[in-house]
Design a protein around this motif. Structure first.
Motif, short mmCIF file in Angstrom:
data_model
loop_
_atom_site.label_atom_id
_atom_site.label_comp_id
_atom_site.label_asym_id
_atom_site.label_seq_id
_atom_site.Cartn_x
_atom_site.Cartn_y
_atom_site.Cartn_z
N UNK A 8 -1.04 8.47 15.73
CA UNK A 8 -0.55 8.56 14.35
C UNK A 8 -1.29 7.64 13.38
N UNK A 9 -2.37 7.03 13.84
CA UNK A 9 -3.16 6.18 12.94
C UNK A 9 -4.59 6.71 12.98
N UNK A 10 -5.13 7.08 11.82
CA UNK A 10 -6.52 7.56 11.79
C UNK A 10 -7.43 6.35 11.79
N UNK A 11 -8.40 6.32 12.73
CA UNK A 11 -9.28 5.16 12.87
C UNK A 11 -10.64 5.44 12.22
N UNK A 12 -11.17 4.45 11.49
CA UNK A 12 -12.47 4.59 10.82
C UNK A 12 -13.30 3.34 11.04
N UNK A 13 -14.57 3.51 11.40
CA UNK A 13 -15.47 2.36 11.44
C UNK A 13 -16.33 2.32 10.18
N UNK A 14 -16.27 3.38 9.37
CA UNK A 14 -17.01 3.40 8.12
C UNK A 14 -16.03 3.12 6.97
N UNK A 15 -16.27 2.03 6.27
CA UNK A 15 -15.35 1.58 5.22
C UNK A 15 -15.24 2.61 4.08
N UNK A 16 -16.38 3.15 3.66
CA UNK A 16 -16.36 4.09 2.54
C UNK A 16 -15.54 5.33 2.87
N UNK A 17 -15.69 5.80 4.10
CA UNK A 17 -14.88 6.97 4.52
C UNK A 17 -13.41 6.57 4.66
N UNK A 18 -13.19 5.39 5.22
CA UNK A 18 -11.82 4.95 5.49
C UNK A 18 -10.96 4.77 4.26
N UNK A 19 -11.58 4.35 3.16
CA UNK A 19 -10.76 4.11 1.95
C UNK A 19 -10.80 5.30 0.99
N UNK A 20 -11.63 6.29 1.27
CA UNK A 20 -11.75 7.41 0.34
C UNK A 20 -10.39 8.08 0.09
N UNK A 21 -9.99 8.14 -1.15
CA UNK A 21 -8.75 8.81 -1.52
C UNK A 21 -7.47 8.06 -1.17
N UNK A 22 -7.59 6.83 -0.64
CA UNK A 22 -6.37 6.10 -0.26
C UNK A 22 -5.59 5.65 -1.50
N UNK A 23 -4.27 5.58 -1.34
CA UNK A 23 -3.42 5.07 -2.43
C UNK A 23 -3.34 3.54 -2.39
#
Ligand code: NCD
Length: 308
Positions: free
Chosen positions: A203-218
């Motif tokens: 239930x947690x999406x994991x990202x090692x790329x910061x730009x992808x990880x924060x894209x569209x986040x609230x």
């Protein structure tokens, strides 16, 4: 106040709380936040209640926040000076807290560097135990105040996307937030170097790329690198951390238009967060988190002392 009740003796973690319990704390904290904005901030709901704060690890905001919270409710608040205590003479943690407990406190607020310490203490004393952070375990009041800051800003929590970024593996703040926000229906992302991501990505999406990880986040929640909890080999691998994971104005262009930035403190400016972002009054909730922390701790102390 109302007829709702808090069915827990201690507050050691978010894990045992239901969404309803969390919402009860947040609703109560809203009332205390209004009280804290008033002129004379001294109530008597906890008059006659004794609260001992025992912090065996450094703290600025959490320790002062718990002290103010107890005092504003009229409790007698005493702090153990851990560095000058008999632990320096070799007394064990459990003997130390049993000694404090023998003086009859109603509430014992503890912070300790060992994961699981708060739970052990709760099993050894009569006082209600509040965990103010145990090693890499939990920091429940931080997660509750973060949830309140988010709910206040957006008017809701469920359905929002929250990206927790940085040293998640060593962060009790991250652990408690993942649990609390998960229970409240948030879409969770964890962003950071592979070695610092949580092991269990359910239930947690994991990202090692910061730009992808924060894209569209609230919400972008930044964390400090906890070098004191990692070995040198791992610390040595984090040299390009700022370039890869530091939150800059440039990076922030990728988030949702009305997104906010959070950080539990202490911040390392120029490492995980640029000053221009930390001090951006439009986006940064950092000082609001601190303000709401007092109200959340008032709500927790009151509920544990029987103000359910
Ligand atoms: C944190 C903690 O001690 O867990 N700070 C806090 O309580 N607000 C985070 C940290 O130390 O980086």
């Amino acid at each position: 106040m109302s007829e709702a009740s808090f069915p827990h003796r201690d507050l050691v973690g978010i894990a045992p709380l239901s969404a309803k319990d969390i919402e009860l704390v947040l609703d109560r904290a809203e009332k205390w936040a209004a009280f804290n904005r008033g002129q004379r901030r001294r109530g008597d709901r906890l008059a006659g209640i004794t609260q001992i704060n025992a912090f065996f690890e450094p703290s600025t905001r959490t320790m002062i926040s718990f002290e103010l919270a107890g005092k504003r409710l009229g409790a007698d608040v005493v702090a153990l000076q851990a560095t000058g205590s008999s632990m320096a003479k070799g007394e064990s943690l459990i003997d130390t807290v049993r000694t404090l407990d023998a003086m009859g406190p109603d509430i014992l607020v503890v912070r300790h560097g060992r994961t699981g310490a708060a739970d052990e203490i709760a099993g050894a004393v009569n006082a209600a135990v509040v965990n103010a952070g145990d090693g890499t375990g939990e920091h429940p009041t931080q997660a509750l105040l973060d949830a309140l800051a988010i709910r206040r800003h957006f008017g809701r929590i469920a359905g929002l996307t929250v990206a927790i970024c940085g040293d998640i593996a060593h962060s009790r703040v991250a652990r408690s937030n993942l649990l609390a926000l998960g229970k409240l229906g948030v879409k969770l992302r964890a962003v950071g170097p592979q070695a610092l991501l949580p092991e269990d990505g359910d239930d947690i999406a994991l990202f090692t790329d910061m730009d992808e990880g924060i894209a569209g986040a609230d919400v972008v929640m930044m964390l400090r690198i906890q070098r004191e909890r990692m070995d040198d080999a791992l610390a040595g691998k984090l040299e390009d951390y700022r370039a890869r994971y530091g939150l800059s104005r440039e990076r922030l262009r990728r988030v949702a238009p009305d997104a906010v930035v959070m950080h539990p403190g202490p911040m390392n400016r120029g490492v995980e967060i640029e000053s221009a972002v930390a001090d951006d009054a439009e986006r940064s909730l950092i000082l609001k988190q601190v303000e709401l922390g007092v109200a959340v701790r008032m709500a927790c102390l009151d509920l544990l002392a029987g103000g359910g």
